[in-house]
Design an enzyme around this catalytic site. Structure first.
Site, PDB file in Angstrom:
ATOM      1  N   HIS A  18     -97.013  68.516 -41.085  1.00  0.00           N
ATOM      2  CA  HIS A  18     -96.531  68.772 -42.455  1.00  0.00           C
ATOM      3  C   HIS A  18     -95.262  69.618 -42.426  1.00  0.00           C
ATOM      4  O   HIS A  18     -94.288  69.329 -43.126  1.00  0.00           O
ATOM      5  CB  HIS A  18     -97.575  69.558 -43.258  1.00  0.00           C
ATOM      6  CG  HIS A  18     -98.833  68.823 -43.590  1.00  0.00           C
ATOM      7  ND1 HIS A  18    -100.078  69.378 -43.434  1.00  0.00           N
ATOM      8  CD2 HIS A  18     -99.035  67.577 -44.096  1.00  0.00           C
ATOM      9  CE1 HIS A  18    -100.998  68.519 -43.847  1.00  0.00           C
ATOM     10  NE2 HIS A  18    -100.387  67.409 -44.237  1.00  0.00           N
ATOM     11  N   LYS A  42    -111.570  64.173 -51.216  1.00  0.00           N
ATOM     12  CA  LYS A  42    -111.785  64.944 -49.984  1.00  0.00           C
ATOM     13  C   LYS A  42    -112.601  66.205 -50.279  1.00  0.00           C
ATOM     14  O   LYS A  42    -112.441  66.807 -51.340  1.00  0.00           O
ATOM     15  CB  LYS A  42    -110.435  65.347 -49.369  1.00  0.00           C
ATOM     16  CG  LYS A  42    -109.616  64.154 -48.881  1.00  0.00           C
ATOM     17  CD  LYS A  42    -108.281  64.598 -48.304  1.00  0.00           C
ATOM     18  CE  LYS A  42    -107.492  63.404 -47.782  1.00  0.00           C
ATOM     19  NZ  LYS A  42    -106.126  63.776 -47.354  1.00  0.00           N
ATOM     20  N   ARG A  95     -97.024  58.824 -40.243  1.00  0.00           N
ATOM     21  CA  ARG A  95     -97.314  58.904 -38.807  1.00  0.00           C
ATOM     22  C   ARG A  95     -97.567  57.541 -38.197  1.00  0.00           C
ATOM     23  O   ARG A  95     -97.368  57.350 -36.990  1.00  0.00           O
ATOM     24  CB  ARG A  95     -98.551  59.784 -38.573  1.00  0.00           C
ATOM     25  CG  ARG A  95     -98.354  61.247 -38.880  1.00  0.00           C
ATOM     26  CD  ARG A  95     -99.675  61.941 -39.048  1.00  0.00           C
ATOM     27  NE  ARG A  95    -100.422  61.358 -40.164  1.00  0.00           N
ATOM     28  CZ  ARG A  95    -101.577  61.815 -40.627  1.00  0.00           C
ATOM     29  NH1 ARG A  95    -102.150  62.852 -40.061  1.00  0.00           N
ATOM     30  NH2 ARG A  95    -102.175  61.227 -41.648  1.00  0.00           N
ATOM     31  N   SER A 132    -104.940  67.209 -41.052  1.00  0.00           N
ATOM     32  CA  SER A 132    -105.724  68.339 -41.561  1.00  0.00           C
ATOM     33  C   SER A 132    -107.214  68.118 -41.319  1.00  0.00           C
ATOM     34  O   SER A 132    -107.948  69.064 -41.005  1.00  0.00           O
ATOM     35  CB  SER A 132    -105.485  68.529 -43.056  1.00  0.00           C
ATOM     36  OG  SER A 132    -104.147  68.884 -43.313  1.00  0.00           O
TER      37      SER A 132
HETATM   38  O1  PNS Z   1    -102.703  65.126 -48.491  1.00  0.00           O
HETATM   39  P1  PNS Z   1    -103.348  64.018 -49.298  1.00  0.00           P
HETATM   40  O2  PNS Z   1    -104.798  64.352 -49.609  1.00  0.00           O
HETATM   41  O3  PNS Z   1    -103.221  62.679 -48.642  1.00  0.00           O
HETATM   42  O4  PNS Z   1    -102.544  63.969 -50.695  1.00  0.00           O
HETATM   43  C1  PNS Z   1    -102.871  63.003 -51.659  1.00  0.00           C
HETATM   44  C2  PNS Z   1    -102.254  63.363 -53.004  1.00  0.00           C
HETATM   45  C3  PNS Z   1    -102.762  64.731 -53.460  1.00  0.00           C
HETATM   46  C4  PNS Z   1    -100.756  63.410 -52.886  1.00  0.00           C
HETATM   47  C5  PNS Z   1    -102.708  62.273 -53.997  1.00  0.00           C
HETATM   48  O5  PNS Z   1    -104.107  62.307 -54.101  1.00  0.00           O
HETATM   49  C6  PNS Z   1    -102.082  62.417 -55.373  1.00  0.00           C
HETATM   50  O6  PNS Z   1    -100.952  62.053 -55.564  1.00  0.00           O
HETATM   51  N1  PNS Z   1    -102.840  62.999 -56.347  1.00  0.00           N
HETATM   52  C7  PNS Z   1    -102.340  63.232 -57.696  1.00  0.00           C
HETATM   53  C8  PNS Z   1    -103.042  62.378 -58.729  1.00  0.00           C
HETATM   54  C9  PNS Z   1    -102.145  61.246 -59.259  1.00  0.00           C
HETATM   55  O7  PNS Z   1    -101.098  61.471 -59.789  1.00  0.00           O
HETATM   56  N2  PNS Z   1    -102.654  59.998 -59.081  1.00  0.00           N
HETATM   57  C10 PNS Z   1    -102.006  58.796 -59.589  1.00  0.00           C
HETATM   58  C11 PNS Z   1    -100.829  58.259 -58.786  1.00  0.00           C
HETATM   59  S1  PNS Z   1    -101.100  57.992 -57.086  1.00  0.00           S
END
Ligand code: PNS
Length: 161
Positions: A18, A42, A95, A132
């Site tokens: 990250h 998660k 990745r 993570s």
């Molecule tokens: O590190 P992660 O868990 O892969 O991150 C995922 C994250 C938090 C970026 C994703 O779950 C997210 O964008 N959540 C926000 C909710 C949202 O806007 N959802 C609709 C469009 S994808």
């Protein structure tokens, strides 16, 4: 007009992968917001405020640029935050093909919702195996996570044992 980008994620906890992507993105935009977002899919290890604090400490300790802001978002869509702060770009680290498959639908939905584009950055291959979830598992089972996370995170996780 300043170009503002957002690096969103669970960051539970932030890893060296990250941090690598954050540093690269900070060099590409005028302002970079690192946004800790709760991911309901998660099971969380660290409280959101602790994740923000660890990222802030890691950014300073690793000497990343001063155009980085760390904050969190828990209400509404990710693109709502982007609109609020005037950000037109999301940045995600890729990745592998697995990440491409995971990120592509979100990127398209975010573009459809609010015209926010997603830029994919390739991290240093040295971090390609780091996640993570792996760090959480190794830490929970008593292993050494120092090779995978910033020093402040390794110290914090060690202190929780
Ligand atoms: O590190 P992660 O868990 O892969 O991150 C995922 C994250 C938090 C970026 C994703 O779950 C997210 O964008 N959540 C926000 C909710 C949202 O806007 N959802 C609709 C469009 S994808």
């Amino acid at each position: 007009m300043s170009r503002i980008a957002v690096v969103p994620g669970s960051f539970d906890p932030i890893t060296l992968g990250h941090l690598d992507v954050i540093g690269r993105a900070a060099g590409l935009f005028d302002e970079l917001h690192v946004l800790v977002v709760h991911n309901p899919d998660k099971t969380a290890l660290l409280p959101i405020a602790q994740r923000v604090s660890l990222i802030e400490q890691a950014v300073v300790a690793e000497g990343l640029p001063g155009n980085i802001t760390v904050t969190s978002w828990s209400v509404g869509l990710l693109v709502d935050y982007c609109t609020d702060v005037g950000a037109s770009v999301l940045v995600k680290g890729i990745r592998s093909q697995v990440d491409v498959a995971y990120e592509t639908p979100m990127a398209i939905v975010n573009r459809n919702l609010a015209g926010v584009e997603t830029v994919f950055l390739l991290p240093n291959p040295a971090h390609a195996h780091v996640s993570s979830s792996l760090v959480r598992q190794v830490s929970a089972l008593g292993g050494d996570v120092a090779p995978y996370v910033p020093a402040v995170v390794a110290e914090y996780l060690q202190g929780r044992k």
